[in-house]
Design a protein around this motif. Structure first.
Motif, PDB file in Angstrom:
ATOM      1  N   LYS A 230    -103.005 -17.893 -21.390  1.00  0.00           N
ATOM      2  CA  LYS A 230    -103.348 -18.602 -20.165  1.00  0.00           C
ATOM      3  C   LYS A 230    -104.270 -17.713 -19.334  1.00  0.00           C
ATOM      4  O   LYS A 230    -103.879 -16.608 -18.948  1.00  0.00           O
ATOM      5  CB  LYS A 230    -102.091 -18.943 -19.370  1.00  0.00           C
ATOM      6  N   ILE A 231    -105.465 -18.215 -19.057  1.00  0.00           N
ATOM      7  CA  ILE A 231    -106.423 -17.479 -18.236  1.00  0.00           C
ATOM      8  C   ILE A 231    -106.481 -18.157 -16.871  1.00  0.00           C
ATOM      9  O   ILE A 231    -106.755 -19.350 -16.769  1.00  0.00           O
ATOM     10  CB  ILE A 231    -107.812 -17.456 -18.892  1.00  0.00           C
ATOM     11  N   ARG A 232    -106.218 -17.384 -15.821  1.00  0.00           N
ATOM     12  CA  ARG A 232    -106.111 -17.933 -14.476  1.00  0.00           C
ATOM     13  C   ARG A 232    -106.664 -16.929 -13.472  1.00  0.00           C
ATOM     14  O   ARG A 232    -106.908 -15.770 -13.806  1.00  0.00           O
ATOM     15  CB  ARG A 232    -104.655 -18.262 -14.156  1.00  0.00           C
ATOM     16  N   ASP A 233    -106.819 -17.378 -12.248  1.00  0.00           N
ATOM     17  CA  ASP A 233    -107.408 -16.513 -11.232  1.00  0.00           C
ATOM     18  C   ASP A 233    -106.493 -15.380 -10.803  1.00  0.00           C
ATOM     19  O   ASP A 233    -106.957 -14.337 -10.353  1.00  0.00           O
ATOM     20  CB  ASP A 233    -107.811 -17.333 -10.001  1.00  0.00           C
ATOM     21  N   ARG A 234    -105.194 -15.588 -10.889  1.00  0.00           N
ATOM     22  CA  ARG A 234    -104.239 -14.529 -10.592  1.00  0.00           C
ATOM     23  C   ARG A 234    -103.060 -14.672 -11.533  1.00  0.00           C
ATOM     24  O   ARG A 234    -102.806 -15.757 -12.048  1.00  0.00           O
ATOM     25  CB  ARG A 234    -103.783 -14.581  -9.122  1.00  0.00           C
ATOM     26  N   LEU A 235    -102.333 -13.579 -11.745  1.00  0.00           N
ATOM     27  CA  LEU A 235    -101.287 -13.584 -12.760  1.00  0.00           C
ATOM     28  C   LEU A 235    -100.127 -14.491 -12.402  1.00  0.00           C
ATOM     29  O   LEU A 235     -99.537 -15.144 -13.246  1.00  0.00           O
ATOM     30  CB  LEU A 235    -100.778 -12.151 -12.978  1.00  0.00           C
ATOM     31  N   SER A 236     -99.777 -14.549 -11.125  1.00  0.00           N
ATOM     32  CA  SER A 236     -98.590 -15.280 -10.710  1.00  0.00           C
ATOM     33  C   SER A 236     -98.925 -16.613 -10.059  1.00  0.00           C
ATOM     34  O   SER A 236     -99.791 -16.684  -9.189  1.00  0.00           O
ATOM     35  CB  SER A 236     -97.778 -14.421  -9.717  1.00  0.00           C
ATOM     36  N   TYR A 237     -98.212 -17.656 -10.491  1.00  0.00           N
ATOM     37  CA  TYR A 237     -98.241 -18.950  -9.809  1.00  0.00           C
ATOM     38  C   TYR A 237     -99.660 -19.492  -9.600  1.00  0.00           C
ATOM     39  O   TYR A 237    -100.107 -19.711  -8.482  1.00  0.00           O
ATOM     40  CB  TYR A 237     -97.504 -18.833  -8.466  1.00  0.00           C
ATOM     41  N   ALA A 238    -100.378 -19.676 -10.689  1.00  0.00           N
ATOM     42  CA  ALA A 238    -101.715 -20.266 -10.622  1.00  0.00           C
ATOM     43  C   ALA A 238    -101.903 -21.160 -11.836  1.00  0.00           C
ATOM     44  O   ALA A 238    -101.384 -20.885 -12.923  1.00  0.00           O
ATOM     45  CB  ALA A 238    -102.793 -19.182 -10.591  1.00  0.00           C
ATOM     46  N   PHE A 239    -102.639 -22.246 -11.640  1.00  0.00           N
ATOM     47  CA  PHE A 239    -102.931 -23.143 -12.758  1.00  0.00           C
ATOM     48  C   PHE A 239    -104.009 -22.522 -13.643  1.00  0.00           C
ATOM     49  O   PHE A 239    -104.796 -21.691 -13.205  1.00  0.00           O
ATOM     50  CB  PHE A 239    -103.382 -24.505 -12.237  1.00  0.00           C
ATOM     51  N   ALA A 240    -104.032 -22.956 -14.891  1.00  0.00           N
ATOM     52  CA  ALA A 240    -104.954 -22.372 -15.860  1.00  0.00           C
ATOM     53  C   ALA A 240    -106.390 -22.818 -15.615  1.00  0.00           C
ATOM     54  O   ALA A 240    -106.647 -24.001 -15.375  1.00  0.00           O
ATOM     55  CB  ALA A 240    -104.538 -22.762 -17.270  1.00  0.00           C
ATOM     56  N   LEU A 241    -107.313 -21.869 -15.678  1.00  0.00           N
ATOM     57  CA  LEU A 241    -108.720 -22.228 -15.840  1.00  0.00           C
ATOM     58  C   LEU A 241    -108.929 -22.696 -17.270  1.00  0.00           C
ATOM     59  O   LEU A 241    -109.588 -23.705 -17.517  1.00  0.00           O
ATOM     60  CB  LEU A 241    -109.610 -21.021 -15.536  1.00  0.00           C
ATOM     61  N   VAL A 242    -108.354 -21.943 -18.202  1.00  0.00           N
ATOM     62  CA  VAL A 242    -108.331 -22.314 -19.614  1.00  0.00           C
ATOM     63  C   VAL A 242    -107.026 -21.785 -20.201  1.00  0.00           C
ATOM     64  O   VAL A 242    -106.633 -20.647 -19.914  1.00  0.00           O
ATOM     65  CB  VAL A 242    -109.513 -21.700 -20.396  1.00  0.00           C
ATOM     66  N   SER A 243    -106.346 -22.590 -20.985  1.00  0.00           N
ATOM     67  CA  SER A 243    -105.201 -22.096 -21.742  1.00  0.00           C
ATOM     68  C   SER A 243    -105.328 -22.565 -23.182  1.00  0.00           C
ATOM     69  O   SER A 243    -105.951 -23.594 -23.457  1.00  0.00           O
ATOM     70  CB  SER A 243    -103.881 -22.565 -21.132  1.00  0.00           C
ATOM     71  N   VAL A 244    -104.744 -21.785 -24.095  1.00  0.00           N
ATOM     72  CA  VAL A 244    -104.838 -22.086 -25.519  1.00  0.00           C
ATOM     73  C   VAL A 244    -103.471 -21.926 -26.161  1.00  0.00           C
ATOM     74  O   VAL A 244    -102.818 -20.890 -26.004  1.00  0.00           O
ATOM     75  CB  VAL A 244    -105.837 -21.142 -26.240  1.00  0.00           C
ATOM     76  N   ALA A 245    -103.033 -22.947 -26.878  1.00  0.00           N
ATOM     77  CA  ALA A 245    -101.842 -22.868 -27.713  1.00  0.00           C
ATOM     78  C   ALA A 245    -102.305 -22.874 -29.168  1.00  0.00           C
ATOM     79  O   ALA A 245    -102.977 -23.822 -29.599  1.00  0.00           O
ATOM     80  CB  ALA A 245    -100.907 -24.039 -27.452  1.00  0.00           C
ATOM     81  N   ALA A 246    -101.983 -21.819 -29.903  1.00  0.00           N
ATOM     82  CA  ALA A 246    -102.414 -21.706 -31.292  1.00  0.00           C
ATOM     83  C   ALA A 246    -101.217 -21.401 -32.181  1.00  0.00           C
ATOM     84  O   ALA A 246    -100.352 -20.593 -31.817  1.00  0.00           O
ATOM     85  CB  ALA A 246    -103.461 -20.609 -31.448  1.00  0.00           C
ATOM     86  N   ALA A 247    -101.176 -22.032 -33.337  1.00  0.00           N
ATOM     87  CA  ALA A 247    -100.097 -21.802 -34.299  1.00  0.00           C
ATOM     88  C   ALA A 247    -100.668 -21.910 -35.706  1.00  0.00           C
ATOM     89  O   ALA A 247    -101.472 -22.806 -35.991  1.00  0.00           O
ATOM     90  CB  ALA A 247     -98.980 -22.818 -34.102  1.00  0.00           C
ATOM     91  N   LEU A 248    -100.276 -20.985 -36.556  1.00  0.00           N
ATOM     92  CA  LEU A 248    -100.782 -20.948 -37.922  1.00  0.00           C
ATOM     93  C   LEU A 248     -99.639 -20.814 -38.913  1.00  0.00           C
ATOM     94  O   LEU A 248     -98.630 -20.160 -38.639  1.00  0.00           O
ATOM     95  CB  LEU A 248    -101.741 -19.765 -38.120  1.00  0.00           C
ATOM     96  N   GLU A 249     -99.819 -21.403 -40.070  1.00  0.00           N
ATOM     97  CA  GLU A 249     -98.965 -21.131 -41.222  1.00  0.00           C
ATOM     98  C   GLU A 249     -99.848 -20.472 -42.268  1.00  0.00           C
ATOM     99  O   GLU A 249    -100.848 -21.077 -42.702  1.00  0.00           O
ATOM    100  CB  GLU A 249     -98.336 -22.415 -41.770  1.00  0.00           C
ATOM    101  N   LEU A 250     -99.519 -19.247 -42.639  1.00  0.00           N
ATOM    102  CA  LEU A 250    -100.343 -18.479 -43.561  1.00  0.00           C
ATOM    103  C   LEU A 250     -99.679 -18.401 -44.929  1.00  0.00           C
ATOM    104  O   LEU A 250     -98.454 -18.299 -45.040  1.00  0.00           O
ATOM    105  CB  LEU A 250    -100.584 -17.072 -43.023  1.00  0.00           C
ATOM    106  N   GLU A 251    -100.504 -18.428 -45.979  1.00  0.00           N
ATOM    107  CA  GLU A 251     -99.994 -18.323 -47.346  1.00  0.00           C
ATOM    108  C   GLU A 251    -101.033 -17.617 -48.199  1.00  0.00           C
ATOM    109  O   GLU A 251    -102.194 -18.052 -48.271  1.00  0.00           O
ATOM    110  CB  GLU A 251     -99.691 -19.718 -47.905  1.00  0.00           C
ATOM    111  N   ASN A 252    -100.628 -16.514 -48.810  1.00  0.00           N
ATOM    112  CA  ASN A 252    -101.522 -15.740 -49.669  1.00  0.00           C
ATOM    113  C   ASN A 252    -102.829 -15.356 -48.968  1.00  0.00           C
ATOM    114  O   ASN A 252    -103.918 -15.433 -49.547  1.00  0.00           O
ATOM    115  CB  ASN A 252    -101.829 -16.520 -50.961  1.00  0.00           C
TER     116      ASN A 252
END
Length: 338
Positions: A230-252
């Protein structure tokens, strides 16, 4: 002072009867959004129907191996639930990135989904806003639009969805269970929230006489390779300028399955299957991640003050996928308080 009546729903059927009897009524659980809207004179319900005592606070495993989350489970309880922490850590991380501890203690799962989109002009009752007054115009188009959307916009609205939790739920392909006078139905999470189009005043595909009863997670939680940034203007109690949820399943050494969703950039959590598909079978490296980012950000459009979000989102996507691939998720700087 806004005059309104407050009544408590005795059970789910009573809640539905009360909301059907008064088109101007609104449900209230934790009240972390509706009360703000009332204070800003954005919402003026004649009646609030208190649903906080309904039996919708259970978190239970489903026969298929997924997780059934009651609509009134507080955000804090959900983030710290042992099954969520162990099997769905992406969701736990996203919740802990949102709001403050006090708000998370009050905010409910269903209420989080029902948050109104954010825009300075939507919350300013003296300026034109198509969300508040359809047809009045969008002040953000030519106004201060630094926090506004870059994807899925229309000529009527460039507001953004504020939830962190919903970005993770979108990536995890959750399902929303709702009920109303016509009975129960399920809505895939991707179809629950709406893009503005010509009706920006309508945020979701939930009917006015329906209520959320639960959110269901599928069995796969991507517990090994995930990250929420989560990228925001301040660390505490701020809405995201941009946020990313990423999940991977890796095999070989290659990507077997990928999930990717953005927050802070559109009227709803932003997910494109094509961006995930391009990663399948690929070596999880910067080149593959940059390609997925380009697809996810196709047709992005910046405005006077928020064009920076496009490049910011591209770099955030690559960073978050890299963290997920390495199994080194973004650490939320939040102290755990019981």
């Amino acid at each position: 002072m806004i005059n309104f009546q407050l009544s408590r729903a005795a059970d789910l059927g009573d809640a539905l009867r009360q909301i059907a009897a008064d088109p101007d009524a609104k449900f209230i659980a934790g009240g972390t959004n509706i009360l703000d809207l009332m204070k800003y004179d954005v919402e003026r319900p004649r009646r609030l129907v208190d649903i906080s005592h309904l039996p919708l606070r259970a978190v239970e495993e489903t026969p298929s191996g997924g997780l059934h989350i009651g609509a009134l489970v507080p955000n804090s309880d959900l983030a710290y639930h042992p099954v969520v922490e162990a099997r769905y850590p992406l969701l736990s991380s996203a919740i802990l990135a949102g709001a403050s501890q006090q708000l998370r203690n009050m905010a409910s799962t269903g209420g989080n989904l029902m948050q109104r989109t954010r825009c300075l002009y939507f919350y300013d009752a003296v300026t034109p806003c198509n969300k508040r007054e359809p047809g009045s115009g969008c002040s953000a188009m030519t106004g201060i639009n630094r926090i506004n959307a870059i994807l899925g916009t229309s000529e009527t609205c460039i507001a953004t969805h504020p939830s962190d939790m919903c970005v993770a739920l979108a990536a995890l392909a959750a399902t929303v269970h709702v009920t109303g006078p016509s009975g129960e139905r399920t809505i895939p999470f991707a179809d629950f929230h709406r893009l503005p189009g010509d009706t920006p005043e309508i945020d979701t595909n939930l009917a006015p006489d329906e209520i959320i009863v639960a959110v269901e997670l599928p069995p796969k939680g991507f517990a090994a390779n995930y990250s929420y940034l989560k990228i925001r203007d301040r660390l505490s109690y701020a809405f995201a300028l941009v946020s990313v949820a990423a999940a991977l399943e890796l095999e070989n050494g290659r990507v077997r399955e990928a999930r990717l969703a953005l927050g802070g950039v559109a009227h709803k959590p932003w997910r494109r299957m094509e961006a995930e598909a391009v990663l399948r079978g690929e070596v999880p490296d910067r080149a593959a991640f940059a390609k997925a980012a380009d697809i996810l950000l196709q047709n992005s459009r910046g405005f006077q003050h928020n064009s920076f979000k496009i490049d910011l989102a591209r770099r955030a996507i690559v960073r978050t996928l890299t963290q997920a691939a390495r199994g080194t998720p973004q650490v939320q700087a939040i102290k755990k308080i019981r």
